[in-house]
Design an enzyme around this catalytic site. Structure first.
Site, PDB file in Angstrom:
ATOM      1  N   TRP A   1      26.260  47.035  29.049  1.00 57.02           N
ATOM      2  CA  TRP A   1      27.681  46.959  29.427  1.00 57.02           C
ATOM      3  C   TRP A   1      28.463  46.798  28.135  1.00 57.02           C
ATOM      4  O   TRP A   1      28.249  45.833  27.396  1.00 57.02           O
ATOM      5  CB  TRP A   1      27.991  45.782  30.350  1.00 57.02           C
ATOM      6  CG  TRP A   1      29.479  45.579  30.428  1.00 57.02           C
ATOM      7  CD1 TRP A   1      30.393  46.359  31.090  1.00 57.02           C
ATOM      8  CD2 TRP A   1      30.248  44.576  29.747  1.00 57.02           C
ATOM      9  NE1 TRP A   1      31.668  45.899  30.867  1.00 57.02           N
ATOM     10  CE2 TRP A   1      31.609  44.814  30.053  1.00 57.02           C
ATOM     11  CE3 TRP A   1      29.917  43.496  28.924  1.00 57.02           C
ATOM     12  CZ2 TRP A   1      32.629  44.000  29.546  1.00 57.02           C
ATOM     13  CZ3 TRP A   1      30.924  42.692  28.422  1.00 57.02           C
ATOM     14  CH2 TRP A   1      32.266  42.957  28.734  1.00 57.02           C
TER      15      TRP A   1
ATOM     16  N   GLU B   1      26.262  49.729  33.078  1.00 55.53           N
ATOM     17  CA  GLU B   1      27.194  49.013  33.952  1.00 55.53           C
ATOM     18  C   GLU B   1      28.632  49.452  33.759  1.00 55.53           C
ATOM     19  O   GLU B   1      29.174  49.399  32.643  1.00 55.53           O
ATOM     20  CB  GLU B   1      27.098  47.504  33.716  1.00 55.53           C
ATOM     21  CG  GLU B   1      28.037  46.708  34.624  1.00 55.53           C
ATOM     22  CD  GLU B   1      27.915  45.209  34.450  1.00 55.53           C
ATOM     23  OE1 GLU B   1      27.228  44.753  33.528  1.00 55.53           O
ATOM     24  OE2 GLU B   1      28.524  44.480  35.244  1.00 55.53           O
TER      25      GLU B   1
HETATM   26  C1  RNT Z   1      31.256  41.952  32.169  1.00 57.51           C
HETATM   27  C2  RNT Z   1      29.993  42.419  32.873  1.00 57.51           C
HETATM   28  C3  RNT Z   1      28.750  41.989  32.163  1.00 57.51           C
HETATM   29  C4  RNT Z   1      28.882  40.539  31.697  1.00 57.51           C
HETATM   30  C5  RNT Z   1      27.614  40.078  31.019  1.00 57.51           C
HETATM   31  C6  RNT Z   1      27.858  38.740  30.372  1.00 57.51           C
HETATM   32  O1  RNT Z   1      32.319  41.906  33.051  1.00 57.51           O
HETATM   33  O2  RNT Z   1      29.970  41.969  34.207  1.00 57.51           O
HETATM   34  O3  RNT Z   1      27.638  42.153  33.014  1.00 57.51           O
HETATM   35  O4  RNT Z   1      29.151  39.698  32.776  1.00 57.51           O
HETATM   36  O5  RNT Z   1      27.225  41.036  30.078  1.00 57.51           O
HETATM   37 ZN    ZN Z   2      28.143  42.368  35.319  1.00 55.66          ZN
END
Ligand code: RNT
Ligand code: ZN
Length: 419
Positions: free
Chosen positions: A185, A226
């Protein structure tokens, strides 16, 4: 026979009359490992030993005493939380939650040595370990951009960080005998209207391909990507949007990570699950609760969570859905946040497993939508709570009325001593 067992036996009979086998439901719940997000315990701060401002939109609010300041303290808190959760689970790390940094080291040169205590701890407990690169809270997140930054040197730094974390994840998978899910992400986005939306997305695409160039067997590592709708400071455009990553995941055979706090407030991810699974897609769920702009509130047993759990139970026929939690709340006891949120997710999954689905689907097959609605609504009043309390008791963890006393005792003896 105590009251919990008496209630359970009556509930078991009632469910059996509806064609639902409660023992089978509990076995399936036992087999559903949830990936607990370590970062709820350290406020997503990591342990690099340098004070990086929290950037990239991961806003943690609150200052409840007792935050974990080292990986050892975080493991102690996770140990405490895990003893209050029925079943066997996994733990999910961020790429900066290291045991140690070596002299002169930065995130682009991490190795297993930076996470060796985590791996020994997980092996001792027969836990699975997942991990995610941390593309945020670092000076190289420049003007809100990392993997999509126009400067090749900055992109190289973050590509090397992602490559390093994937290698570490694969090493976790080899030692623990269960593949590490490595979730990418990147917070890249724009606070206000960008002049060019295409070029950052082309750069992100190239950086991701470079990050994933090294191949690992899927029994060691599973890659996820993500999406996000917006973040604080990235309100106008997120480079890694859902359209971008759903396409990327399908084309590159990656898991698509659906975070339930990352879509429009009225948009539930429950309906996305079957649409992806029916095309052999694989999903990493980041189960969270969005409240207004915040994507990361502790899970409560609401309709959104029930819908996600029901669809997951219905579609997870080949273990293609990996269930992780993702929220952070520093306004309450952090161990309580883990335990309350995770138990709520387990309850929602249990409710889905106990649904008299065969009967409800039969009504639908007969075009009897009145009967379908009546039975869907009647299911809400079934005694799932008696099954849940029996599940906790039979797996050796306190019921809902008992776990807070243990957390309060831990707060008094351990957490309160930290500040
Ligand atoms: C950010 C994403 C991601 C984070 C983590 C800490 O909004 O949800 O997954 O929560 O990388
Ligand atoms: Zn997340």
């Amino acid at each position: 026979m105590n009251r919990t067992e008496q209630f359970y036996n009556l509930a078991r009979e009632q469910y059996a009359e509806l064609g639902v086998d409660t023992e089978q439901a509990l076995r399936r719940l036992d087999a559903t490992a949830l990936s607990l997000h370590a970062w709820q315990g350290d406020d997503v701060a990591g342990f690099e030993g340098v004070e990086h401002a929290l950037t990239g939109g991961c806003q943690v609010t609150g200052n409840y005493p007792g935050r974990a300041r080292t990986s050892a303290e975080l493991r102690a808190d996770l140990d405490r939380a895990l003893t209050l959760l029925p079943g066997r689970h996994r733990v999910n790390l961020q790429g900066h939650e290291v045991d140690r940094m070596l002299p002169g080291q930065d995130r682009d040169s991490l190795t297993l040595e930076n996470f060796s205590d985590w791996l020994d701890w997980a092996a001792d407990r027969k836990l699975g370990l997942d991990i995610a690169p941390a593309y945020y809270s670092h000076p190289k997140l420049d003007h809100g951009l990392s993997l999509s930054h126009p400067d090749a040197g900055i992109r190289r730094f973050w590509i090397d960080h992602g490559r390093a974390i994937r290698r570490i994840g694969a090493a976790f998978g080899r030692r623990l005998g269960t593949p590490a899910v490595c979730n990418v992400w990147a917070p890249d986005g724009f606070k206000d209207t960008p002049a060019d939306r295409l070029a950052p997305r082309q750069r992100l695409l190239e950086s991701l391909d470079a990050t994933f160039a090294e191949k690992f067997p899927e029994n060691e590592l599973l890659d996820a990507v993500e999406s996000k709708l917006f973040g604080i400071g990235a309100e106008s455009c997120t480079v890694g949007s859902h359209d971008f990553y759903l396409t990327y995941a399908a084309r590159r055979n990656k898991l698509i990570c659906l975070d339930s706090g990352h879509f429009h407030p009225t948009e539930s991810i429950a309906d996305k699950i079957s649409a992806i699974c029916c095309q052999q897609g694989r999903i990493l769920l980041h189960v969270s609760r969005g409240v207004r702009w915040d994507s990361d509130h502790v899970l409560v047993l609401n309709d959104e969570l029930l819908g996600i759990a029901r669809e997951t139970v219905a579609c997870n026929t080949a273990d293609q859905i990996h269930i992780a939690l993702d929220y952070f709340d520093a306004s309450i006891n952090r161990v309580a946040a883990w335990v309350i949120g995770t138990r709520n997710l387990q309850k929602a999954l249990l409710i889905g497993l106990l649904e008299p689905t065969r009967s409800i689907q039969a009504r639908e097959a007969e075009w009897d939508f009145s009967g379908r609605l009546a039975e869907q609504e009647a299911a809400k009043a079934l005694p799932w709570g008696a099954v849940w309390e029996y599940y906790c008791m039979s797996r050796g963890v306190p019921g809902d009325a008992g776990f807070m006393a243990e957390i309060r005792a831990y707060e008094k003896s351990v957490l309160a001593q930290r500040d």
